[in-house]
Design a protein around this motif. Structure first.
Motif, PDB file in Angstrom:
ATOM      1  N   GLN A 271       1.328   0.440  -3.087  1.00 30.87           N
ATOM      2  CA  GLN A 271       2.640  -0.120  -2.794  1.00 30.87           C
ATOM      3  C   GLN A 271       2.680  -1.613  -3.113  1.00 30.87           C
ATOM      4  O   GLN A 271       3.704  -2.138  -3.550  1.00 30.87           O
ATOM      5  N   ALA A 272       1.560  -2.289  -2.903  1.00 30.67           N
ATOM      6  CA  ALA A 272       1.518  -3.711  -3.229  1.00 30.67           C
ATOM      7  C   ALA A 272       1.740  -3.930  -4.723  1.00 30.67           C
ATOM      8  O   ALA A 272       2.372  -4.901  -5.137  1.00 30.67           O
ATOM      9  N   ASN A 596       9.338   4.646  -6.483  1.00 30.36           N
ATOM     10  CA  ASN A 596       8.417   4.740  -5.356  1.00 30.36           C
ATOM     11  C   ASN A 596       8.151   3.397  -4.692  1.00 30.36           C
ATOM     12  O   ASN A 596       7.546   3.348  -3.623  1.00 30.36           O
ATOM     13  N   ALA A 597       8.555   2.304  -5.333  1.00 29.58           N
ATOM     14  CA  ALA A 597       8.348   0.979  -4.739  1.00 29.58           C
ATOM     15  C   ALA A 597       9.273   0.828  -3.542  1.00 29.58           C
ATOM     16  O   ALA A 597      10.490   0.892  -3.689  1.00 29.58           O
ATOM     17  N   ALA A 598       8.686   0.627  -2.361  1.00 23.98           N
ATOM     18  CA  ALA A 598       9.518   0.688  -1.154  1.00 23.98           C
ATOM     19  C   ALA A 598       9.163  -0.354  -0.104  1.00 23.98           C
ATOM     20  O   ALA A 598       9.802  -0.391   0.943  1.00 23.98           O
ATOM     21  N   ILE A 708      -0.431  -0.409   2.217  1.00 19.26           N
ATOM     22  CA  ILE A 708       0.177  -0.882   0.977  1.00 19.26           C
ATOM     23  C   ILE A 708      -0.858  -1.267  -0.073  1.00 19.26           C
ATOM     24  O   ILE A 708      -0.545  -1.311  -1.264  1.00 19.26           O
ATOM     25  N   ASP A 709      -2.107  -1.546   0.338  1.00 17.31           N
ATOM     26  CA  ASP A 709      -3.131  -1.898  -0.638  1.00 17.31           C
ATOM     27  C   ASP A 709      -4.065  -0.727  -0.937  1.00 17.31           C
ATOM     28  O   ASP A 709      -5.097  -0.905  -1.567  1.00 17.31           O
ATOM     29  N   SER A 710      -3.693   0.469  -0.482  1.00 18.36           N
ATOM     30  CA  SER A 710      -4.476   1.673  -0.740  1.00 18.36           C
ATOM     31  C   SER A 710      -3.806   2.504  -1.835  1.00 18.36           C
ATOM     32  O   SER A 710      -2.628   2.307  -2.130  1.00 18.36           O
ATOM     33  N   TYR A 726       4.871   3.984   4.655  1.00 18.46           N
ATOM     34  CA  TYR A 726       4.086   2.868   4.132  1.00 18.46           C
ATOM     35  C   TYR A 726       4.006   1.777   5.194  1.00 18.46           C
ATOM     36  O   TYR A 726       4.962   1.525   5.936  1.00 18.46           O
ATOM     37  N   HIS A 727       2.869   1.085   5.232  1.00 25.81           N
ATOM     38  CA  HIS A 727       2.732   0.000   6.205  1.00 25.81           C
ATOM     39  C   HIS A 727       1.581  -0.917   5.820  1.00 25.81           C
ATOM     40  O   HIS A 727       0.664  -0.521   5.096  1.00 25.81           O
ATOM     41  N   ASP A 728       1.656  -2.131   6.312  1.00 21.10           N
ATOM     42  CA  ASP A 728       0.589  -3.114   6.176  1.00 21.10           C
ATOM     43  C   ASP A 728       0.124  -3.474   7.578  1.00 21.10           C
ATOM     44  O   ASP A 728       0.881  -4.054   8.367  1.00 21.10           O
TER      45      ASP A 728
END
Length: 817
Positions: A271-272, A596-598, A708-710, A726-728
């Motif tokens: 996601q990032a 998919n960018a969210a 988000i970085d996975s 999604y989450h950070d």
């Protein structure tokens, strides 16, 4: 004649001298070789396995550098190999010196020397021979002591750890006292002196008595000859090696834990990466470890207006006050503090352990969510009512006063193809209220993601979660919802108060993004069945918009029992309608717009094309539930490497088998968890959703979080009939405090430490877990210890902990500072 005789005597003397020197050199080299073979100064280094059992526990230093090379059983570490190379080079230098010394003497043929002079030696020559022999032996011993020093210097360097993730955290329980340390140093010195003395004795026994070397001729070193076992960081390396060995052992608790493949990162976006338009939300995380992880942390209560209902990213009053506009509900969106809060949220007065499911669907303790406004203004619609010490939920809503179950069944009667629980497994409920619609859909085997903003409908999402119904606090404002594209089978809105027709239909186009091609939108609102001027105008605007979007109006039905009506729309499953439109309004999205960018991505008033290739996600409808949960998605290609390094479909299957085994053999009975008390579960680092899939037969639901970085595997989770977000985790989650019974973190915290401090993360864990709630952590041994220390400082009860096996289980108490 006299002159000739004298010349012959001189030649004989020189030749004899040369022969003697050659003999001495040969004898010295033989002695040197025998000494090297018998000396114990060059004992091969012991394996780490053996040494670890004989060495006391040492303090682990958190400033040791990570190693890129691991010691392999049966092989020498690199530093020992280099030491042996140094020995060989030293031998070569000695041979070259002796050879050069011999070459400096003129060579004469033996036949040029008279026979009677070939065996004679003068007294002066004998003295020279002894002196040279002594010098040669001394140089050999000095050379060997220098080599020993080189070995010692290499071995005395800090032993590198196997872990490349993060430095080890120093444990206060393993400190060695100064007295013990001094005692150990003295033992080292004694060992060194004994070894040097033994070397001198061996040399003396092998040499001629006339060539003996005195004590003052021997060079002493101040460090042990073989300090490997006593290196301060050796236990750290031994622990790391033991851990590696255990993980490779099939009998270990951690056997089979998948490790994320580095090569697989090339095959997956995050996601990032996808959300290129997101703004910088906070300063770079610090790698520095808090001293609190070593000695405990001094916690304090949060001093905020929200009190016991504090959601840091939704109650950031300073950030909200700076907003230039609230027209599009910007004040209901996420505005996270730059640094995650490290305070604790207080408990409501009179808080009790939550009622178990399914009773909780109908009633909860009033003191757990002590808010009565909704009961006052929505009680007549059967949202929620006050009944003694309970808040009760008759199962109604604004559009289904007489119960959600009747309303659910009526929708399927109107459109049998919606097929609750089979074709329609995943539902998004917009503006959910207290989530009775999603709560009763469980009876139809449907999983519903319900969401509503934190607004004047006081604690509506908190009511839902306390009831055991999945929900998040979110709003349809200026940003995309935190979900992938094309994942929900059905979207539902019952009087959700969302202006779908406004701003060119931007909000309805966002629903179009997350709705699966061929999916349905159920709109239950007054414009569908009332004839007031405003309703008629909204209906006309909605009709124009849905036609332009190629949504087909399938049916309009009126429920006489509830005196309401709903319209059902169908999203196209091909691009034919898009291509036949006379006007490109709403426009098609550009090719570089990633659907998919969210994560913090602004809304885009456009539509993405429908996938049509057979191997594209969204081109086919998934298999019916529950078949879809256990088979790899059709679009998961074998040519793509999975997260753990296997071909993606095989990776998927292995992950599922792994978690079924872990859940059945360890989680169900080995951690002391009473699963009858567990309803709301969060997998804080889901990959394929294997953990949630392994729990599918229990009366629980799992919120799968993809960081988000996975690798962006969230579409796979939805494809198998599960849901997530999604989450950070360097930010707070969009949920109320005390809302989850079980948090599961598989290799999460060791990754987070690279970007943000664990103190803030553990404060968030404490915030969202219920008193009596559980946490299961699987991670590196050093991280497990760090998390355990923080949990103890939070007064959590650690119920299971095996650091070397990388697993911990703990239970939250009701302690507050």
């Amino acid at each position: 004649m006299a002159t000739g005789k004298a010349r012959n005597v001189k030649r004989s003397t020189g030749t004899s001298y040369s022969s003697t020197i050659t003999t001495i050199i040969f004898i010295a080299l033989c002695i040197l070789g025998v000494w090297l073979l018998t000396s114990n100064s060059f004992t091969p280094p012991q394996s780490t396995t053996r040494t670890a059992t004989n060495t006391p526990t040492h303090t682990t230093h958190h400033n040791s550098k990570p190693s890129t090379n691991e010691d392999i059983p049966g092989e020498f570490p690199d530093d020992h190999t280099k030491s042996n190379d140094a020995n060989d080079n030293a031998d070569e230098r000695n041979e070259k010196q002796e050879t050069q010394r011999g070459n400096d003497i003129p060579k004469l043929d033996n036949d040029m020397i008279p026979e009677k002079l070939q065996g004679e030696e003068s007294a002066e020559e004998q003295e020279k021979q002894k002196a040279l022999e002594t010098q040669t032996s001394e140089e050999s011993l000095v050379t060997q002591n220098q080599e020993v020093k080189q070995v010692k210097e290499k071995q005395s360097q800090p032993v590198k750890t196997v872990s490349q993730e993060t430095p080890q955290i120093e444990s206060t329980e393993n400190h060695i006292s100064d007295h013990d340390q001094q005692k150990r140093i003295e033992e080292h010195q004694k060992q060194e002196d004994a070894q040097i003395q033994q070397g001198k004795q061996d040399m003396k026994s092998k040499q001629d008595p006339h060539g003996a070397i005195s004590d003052d001729q021997i060079q002493h070193d101040d460090a042990p000859i073989n300090p490997v076992e006593d290196t301060p960081n050796f236990q750290e390396a031994a622990d790391a090696f033991s851990k590696k060995k255990h993980e490779s052992s099939p009998s270990g608790e951690s056997a089979g834990i998948p490790k994320e493949s580095k090569d697989s990162k090339k095959s997956w976006s995050t996601q990032a990466d996808q959300s290129e338009d997101q703004k910088e939300r906070r300063k770079s995380g610090s790698n520095d470890k808090d001293s609190s992880t070593k000695t405990g942390y001094t916690w304090h209560l949060c001093n905020v207006t929200a009190g016991a209902d504090y959601i840091p990213c939704l109650d950031n009053e300073k950030a909200i006050a700076k907003l230039h506009s609230r027209k599009h509900y910007e004040h209901r969106e996420r505005h996270c503090p730059e640094e995650p809060p490290t305070c604790l949220v207080p408990l409501p007065k009179g808080y009790k352990i939550s009622i178990e499911w399914p009773k909780s669907r109908d009633k909860i303790w009033y003191h757990n969510v002590p808010h009565t406004l909704l009961a006052e203004v929505k009680g007549h619609q059967n949202w929620v009512k006050m009944t003694g010490e309970f808040l009760t939920f008759p199962g109604g809503g604004t559009q289904f006063i007489h119960g959600a179950l009747h309303y659910i069944d009526y929708i399927q009667e109107a459109l049998p193809d919606i097929a609750w629980g089979k074709r329609s497994r995943l539902v998004l409920d917009v503006g959910c209220g207290v989530a009775s619609f999603g709560g009763f859909l469980f009876e139809r085997d449907v999983l519903t993601m319900s969401f509503a903003p934190k607004d004047e409908h006081e604690a509506q999402v908190q009511f839902a979660l306390e009831r055991g119904i999945p929900a998040i606090s979110a709003v349809m404002g200026t940003q995309r919802l935190p979900f992938p594209s094309r994942v929900f089978d059905t979207v539902h809105c019952a009087r959700c108060r969302v202006p779908w027709h406004a701003d060119g239909g931007a909000l309805l186009l966002e629903l179009n993004r997350v709705l699966r091609p061929g999916g349905y939108f159920v709109w239950s609102a007054t414009p569908v069945y009332q004839t007031l001027e405003e309703d008629v105008q909204i209906w006309q605007e909605m009709s124009k918009l849905t036609v332009a979007m190629c949504w087909e109006l399938v049916t309009i039905k009126k429920d006489k029992l509830n005196s309401v009506g709903f319209a059902i729309y169908h999203k196209p499953d091909s691009n034919d309608c898009y291509e036949q439109r006379k006007k490109n309004v709403p426009p098609m999205c550009k090719d570089d717009d990633d659907p998919n960018a969210a994560w913090y991505v602004p809304l885009q008033s456009c539509m993405h094309k429908i996938p049509i290739e057979e191997d594209e996600r969204g081109s086919q409808w998934p298999d019916e539930w529950p078949k879809r949960v256990q088979i790899p998605p059709y679009w998961l290609n074998k040519s793509q490497m999975g997260v753990y390094g296997k071909p993606a479909p095989d990776d998927f299957a292995s992950d599922y088998e792994h978690w079924k085994k872990v859940v059945s053999k360890t989680y169900m009975s080995g951690l002391g968890i009473s699963w009858s008390n567990v309803r709301n579960i969060m997998d804080m680092r889901a990959v394929y959703g294997g953990f949630a899939a392994a729990l599918k037969d229990l009366k629980v639901w799992v919120m799968n979080v993809v960081n988000i970085d996975s690798p962006d595997t969230l579409p796979i989770i939805y494809e198998r009939g599960l849901f997530g977000i999604y989450h950070d985790w360097c930010e707070s989650f969009s949920t109320y405090p005390r809302t989850y019974d079980l948090l599961h973190a598989d290799h999460l915290f060791s990754r987070l430490k690279k970007r943000c401090k664990l103190v803030g993360v553990m404060a968030e864990v404490d915030r969202i877990a219920r008193p009596g709630g559980k946490l299961i952590v699987r991670d590196e041994a050093s991280t497990i210890k760090e998390v355990e220390n923080l949990l103890k400082s939070l007064h959590w009860e650690v119920t299971f902990s095996k650091n070397q096996e990388g697993i911990l289980s703990a239970q939250k108490s009701d302690w507050r500072p």
